[in-house]
Write an enzyme that holds these catalytic residues in place. Structure first.
Site, mmCIF file in Angstrom:
data_model
loop_
_atom_site.group_PDB
_atom_site.id
_atom_site.type_symbol
_atom_site.label_atom_id
_atom_site.label_comp_id
_atom_site.label_asym_id
_atom_site.label_seq_id
_atom_site.Cartn_x
_atom_site.Cartn_y
_atom_site.Cartn_z
ATOM 1 N N CYS A 1 0.845 -1.207 0.000
ATOM 2 C CA CYS A 1 0.000 0.000 0.000
ATOM 3 C C CYS A 1 0.879 1.256 0.000
ATOM 4 O O CYS A 1 1.504 1.587 1.018
ATOM 5 C CB CYS A 1 -0.923 -0.029 1.221
ATOM 6 S SG CYS A 1 -1.839 1.494 1.499
ATOM 7 N N CYS B 1 -0.108 4.001 2.493
ATOM 8 C CA CYS B 1 0.280 3.596 3.851
ATOM 9 C C CYS B 1 1.715 4.021 4.143
ATOM 10 O O CYS B 1 2.044 4.435 5.266
ATOM 11 C CB CYS B 1 0.153 2.086 4.022
ATOM 12 S SG CYS B 1 -1.528 1.445 3.861
#
Length: 323
Positions: A79, A82
């Site tokens: 991700c 993230c």
């Protein structure tokens, strides 16, 4: 282990009440213990950011949340957002110096936790305060927005739940302080049985279990709150919400119709609506009817908690209605 208070769909406010009472008691115990030990229990700044998995969730998140708001960062290696958000959260966790604890959960390795929190996409950030899960934000967020969110979280945790955070010592050894252990109480078995009965929908069993505790310990606050919650849920079990609300709308002077609707309001999380409905009913009634409504309203105050600002405001409104 499933976060206990997340399993009770539709009664988030009620679960939070119980959690708040428990958290305040635990926080007071922790502060007293630290004072007895001359300040022992401080943690290293390195311990303000921890990796959590399903096996350690209860110890590292639920138990910790009784003394400090735990912010959960759901992330994954693949991700990209993230990778931008996580370093900001980690830096702020250290900057807040014990007022929050950051728990990082890899969703690929902990699918069950992801499902239990109902996460549809990452990054996703939640908080757990006194065992109560609260969504904070999902997706990318700017640092200023994050700071505002964390400031509000810290304020609510302190004012409503009595959580003052962790003591941080730059000289403390990382990992030297274990997660807090809740001392076993004489009625823990019965209380746990009551919680399990609530979670499984056995309201009669929960009511009886709480009554068993109160028979031996009439002042047990957890049992009092649990019994009030279980009895409330028992009253609304099996009722047709549409019928209840229609009767309440058509019969504003019918005390029982208004009380039944207020119970539904509270279980649905509409606390102010429940209180307002009964206060208006108090204004319209006299004698035994008024007393019946007043007593139910006081019961609902106990369910929500005497320190809740909605209860404080409703008490003032009730006093004006009565006098």
């Amino acid at each position: 282990m499933q976060p206990r208070n997340m399993s009770m769909s539709g009664v988030v406010d009620l679960a939070a009440v119980k959690a708040a009472q428990e958290a305040k008691a635990k926080a007071e115990q922790a502060r007293a213990q630290a004072a007895r030990e001359g300040g022992a229990g401080a943690i290293s700044p390195a311990d303000l950011v921890i990796d959590v998995d399903e096996a350690g969730f209860e110890r590292d998140v639920l138990q910790r949340s009784a003394e400090v708001p735990v912010v959960i960062d759901f992330w994954a290696e693949w991700c990209q957002p993230c990778k931008q958000l996580s370093p900001v959260l980690e830096r702020l966790a250290v900057e807040y110096n014990g007022r929050i604890l950051l728990a990082k959960i890899d969703v690929d390795a902990n699918q069950m936790l992801m499902q239990q929190f109902g996460i549809q996409g990452i990054p996703a950030v939640f908080a757990v305060v006194a065992g109560q899960a609260l969504p904070l934000f999902q997706g990318a967020a700017g640092e200023e927005q994050i700071r505002q969110t964390l400031d509000q979280l810290v304020q609510v945790a302190e004012q409503r739940f009595g959580l003052t955070g962790l003591t941080v010592d730059p000289d403390a050894q990382p990992g030297a302080r274990p997660a807090p252990e809740r001392p076993a109480g004489p009625h823990d078995g019965l209380l746990e049985a009551a919680v399990q009965a609530l979670d499984s929908g056995d309201l009669g069993g929960a009511v009886q279990a709480y009554k068993n505790v109160l028979a031996e310990d009439p002042g047990n606050e957890e049992a009092k709150l649990g019994l009030a919650q279980a009895e409330l849920l028992q009253r609304v079990q099996g009722v047709d919400p549409q019928t209840v609300r229609r009767e309440a709308a058509e019969k504003p002077a019918d005390v029982q119709a208004q009380i039944a609707a207020a119970d539904l309001d509270l279980v649905g999380g509409h606390v102010e609506d429940a209180f307002g409905r009964l206060i208006e009913t108090v204004q319209r009634t006299v004698g035994d009817d008024r007393d019946t409504v007043r007593m139910r309203l006081l019961e609902l105050f106990e369910v929500v908690g005497p320190e809740d600002p909605r209860v404080i405001a409703a008490r003032r409104a009730l006093a004006r209605a009565l006098f």
